[in-house]
Scaffold this motif. Structure first.
Motif: not given
Length: 742
Positions: A135-137, A128-129, A314-315, A142-143
């Protein structure tokens, strides 16, 4: 799992029973292969590419006469994945005939897969970039979170979540390595309190207040509640947050969007009313519970995912490296297979997987068999059957959003049985989306047969039924009712006409859920004046309130074995005390009116159910004619018989004989034993001298009786339970039994 039954039924017998033998008829084989080249003719060397091509070729051959009417046809489907962009449909023109069926069969057991999803490339999941998303995670994940752009794979607009819904959410759903992943939620599923947040104060129940001077309060409206935890401060309420909750009753779940959150008052306001209001009274736990879902900020645990439906991104937080993972997005929003009006058709040893509806739908079907198949990973149910003489045999059904198998058919007015059969099926991990009234097996209509199934791991019912003349025999049920209350492994109710059903030799054990203070988990639950069911030879082990008769009559309780349950047998008189009884203003009750629909005072009903025919002239509100004979109750720690005051006054109208109540290692007392009730023999051991009734291994749940068991000496009329015949067995389609998972 019952693993003692090792008898292998010979293949020839199974073929004959299933109706797929065609010795006296010519046979034709048609071949389908996943990797076939275009332009095939269905031969072994030039197979078709799809089932639709094979079906259409058979239709054409019948029309031009090249396929004789009495010729049995088998479509042999090779290994591989067959993606269904629409349902595979069979109608009356695709029927076989008696002795010459139309068969779709896997060439290699378990290797032919029909599915309604798209396979995602692991390489398409990248870091994710996007700064706004990062900022929401949570910084700690995040990684680990990956994103996949679906815009090319899913060209159509993705449907939004409804403001409120019960059951299947908006499509699609993500599956990895043949397991459903978890939509980003809070609390996480493995958090304390089984992943639930709770509250104990409602600001507004949302229920109508008919006497209010404010017109807005006289109708149903969204409710609101105080939630002291500051967690909602993190959520983007405007973008959309939904809560799955048991808002008032532990048997009614619904997902409702959050409309607003007041940070100062810590009040959550919902966006739609709930049918029973918010925290408006219940028999069960004092607190109400929910979890939040579809929240990007809560994508913080392996296996969770989130879909930006506008950007089509999709995350996903993978549990393991994705390099070799099988990643499927289920998108088909109709049943994978539809059978409408077809007869004499069989599906053998195929795998039906991935869809955002049900697996197979049979309507107006006759002599259709689903045998040895896998039916898994559907947002809806497994198999729904409506018709007669259809069979679901030796299948594995799991990871289902709602039910496992639904059986319907027959004619209740004439009491003509359907003869649909569900036998030797392993059904587990269902009710993933609709948490209540989505059973492992449901039976309605007249004359369904449900036997030798193993059903486990679900939030609510194992078997939910209504109608007439069903038989439920030799099923094993465990780890159900795991998060609900006022619920039973077997459940039916609120209908005088649901008569003639037999529940025999079922093993119900290790149930969960509910609140132990209320013992509101039941083994067999005949709710709200249900009548006419026979409960015979069933076994209850650690099953809460084992047998519950909620105000009904004509329910024989015969030869049951109850061990280590807080309450053995409950009978109450709610028909005598509840204002709902036969209330014409409440159509869900109105018991006499329901019966008049079937002309119950005239044949065939009056002949088959003579007591029902005269019920209105025979103290209809009293729970009469419930014979209690030859039952054994062992260590019912709270009460052997939980009878209310009215029932105790009516005991001289009951037939209670030859029952045994045993407290194996404690003193006899009026709560735990059945002293004072005629027809019970009571025995009590002590801590120093406990009573051994002769169970093979009670602690492990093996309640078979050793030779010379004391139980049979104390109650010679008790008929030993045929444990070796309960549960799954080996046959031509189920060659191995699942490992013992108790």
């Amino acid at each position: 799992m019952m693993v003692r039954r090792k008898r292998l039924r010979v293949a020839v017998a199974a073929w004959l029973v299933s109706g797929v033998a065609a010795c006296a008829f010519a046979e034709r084989n048609i071949y389908v292969a996943a990797e076939a080249e275009a332009g095939g003719d269905g031969s072994r060397r030039r197979p078709y590419q799809t089932l639709e091509q094979a079906r259409d070729a058979i239709r054409a051959a019948r029309k031009d006469g090249s396929l004789a009417g009495g010729e049995a046809v088998t479509v042999l489907v090779g290994p591989g994945v067959y993606r269904q962009q629409t349902a595979f449909v069979l109608t009356a023109e695709d029927s076989g005939s008696e002795g010459a069926p139309m068969v779709y069969r896997a060439q290699k057991r378990g290797q032919t897969r029909l599915h309604g999803g798209i396979t995602l490339d692991a390489a398409a999941f990248t870091a994710v970039t996007d700064p706004a998303v990062l900022a929401r995670l949570d910084p700690s994940v995040r990684e680990q979170v990956r994103v996949c752009d679906l815009s090319r794979l899913v060209p159509d607009a993705l449907p939004p979540f409804k403001t409120a819904y019960r059951g299947v959410p908006a499509a699609p759903w993500l599956y990895v390595d043949r397991r459903p992943m978890t939509l980003a939620r809070w609390p996480n599923a493995d958090a304390p309190e089984a992943g639930w947040a709770s509250f104990s104060k409602a600001v507004d129940s949302g229920l109508p207040k008919p006497d209010s001077p404010d017109p807005a309060l006289r109708k149903a409206r969204p409710g609101a509640f105080v939630f002291d935890d500051p967690r909602p401060e993190r959520w983007n309420i405007e973008q959309g947050v939904w809560l799955l909750g048991y808002w008032t009753h532990d048997w009614s779940d619904e997902v409702i969007r959050v409309a607003a959150y007041d940070r100062d008052k810590r009040v959550v306001t919902l966006a739609a009313p709930h049918n029973y209001g918010i925290m408006s009274g219940t028999w069960g736990a004092a607190k109400r519970r929910f979890f939040a879902l579809n929240v990007l900020e809560e994508l913080d645990a392996p296996g969770e995912w989130y879909l930006d439906r506008t950007a089509k991104r999709l995350y996903f937080y993978p549990e393991n490296p994705l390099k070799d993972a099988l990643i499927v997005l289920a998108i088909l929003t109709e049943p994978l297979v539809k059978i409408d009006g077809a007869r004499h058709v069989a599906f053998i040893e195929l795998a039906f997987e991935y869809g955002h509806a049900s697996g197979l739908s049979l309507q107006n079907a006759e002599q259709v068999e689903i045998a040895g198949c896998v039916i898994a990973n559907f947002a809806g149910g497994g198999v729904s059957v409506n018709g007669r003489a259809n069979t679901i045999r030796s299948c594995d059904l799991f990871n289902l959003g709602t039910y496992g198998i639904q059986l319907n058919g027959g004619d209740r007015k004439t009491l003509t049985p359907a003869g649909n059969l569900a036998e030797n099926n392993h059904i587990h991990h269902y009710g993933l989306f609709q948490r209540t009234y989505a059973p492992g097996i449901g039976a309605q209509g007249c004359g369904q047969l449900v036997r030798n199934n193993c059903i486990h791991d679900a939030p609510h019912n194992a078997i939910l039924y209504g109608g007439n003349e069903h038989r439920f025999e030799r099923n094993e049920i465990y780890r159900v009712v795991m998060e609900t209350g006022d619920a039973g492994a077997f459940y039916t109710g609120r209908d005088w006409t649901s008569q003639g059903n037999i529940l025999r030799h079922n093993f119900i054990h290790n149930l969960g859920g509910g609140d132990d203070k209320h013992v509101n988990t039941m083994g067999i639950y005949l709710d709200d004046c249900d009548c006419g069911d026979t409960l015979e030879g069933n076994v209850f082990y650690r099953a809460g309130r084992a047998l519950m008769i909620g105000g009904g009559r004509d329910n024989p309780v015969l030869n049951n074995l109850v061990v280590d349950c807080p309450i053995g047998l409950h009978i109450d008189s709610r028909g005598m005390t509840w204002k709902h009884w036969n209330n014409t203003n409440d159509p869900s009750w109105c018991l006499d009116a329901k019966a008049r629909v079937f002309n119950y005072t005239q044949p065939p009903w009056s002949v088959r159910y003579p007591r029902l025919a005269t019920i209105m002239n025979d103290s209809p509100r009293e729970p009469l004619y419930n014979p209690i004979r030859r039952n054994v109750f062992v260590d019912c720690t709270r009460q052997v018989c939980d009878f209310d005051g009215n029932v105790k006054k009516l005991l001289d109208k009951f037939e209670i004989t030859d029952n045994l109540a045993v407290n194996t290692s404690g003193a006899t007392n009026g709560i735990a034993m059945a002293d004072g009730i005629k027809g019970f023999t009571c025995l009590a051991g002590t801590a120093d001298n406990p009573i051994d009734l002769g169970f093979t291994d009670r602690a492990a749940g093996d309640l078979t009786l050793r030779r010379g068991a004391r139980l049979l000496k104390e109650l010679p009329v008790f008929e030993p339970i045929p444990f070796d015949k309960i549960g799954l067995y080996k046959d031509a389609y189920r060659r191995r039994l699942p490992a013992n998972t108790r």
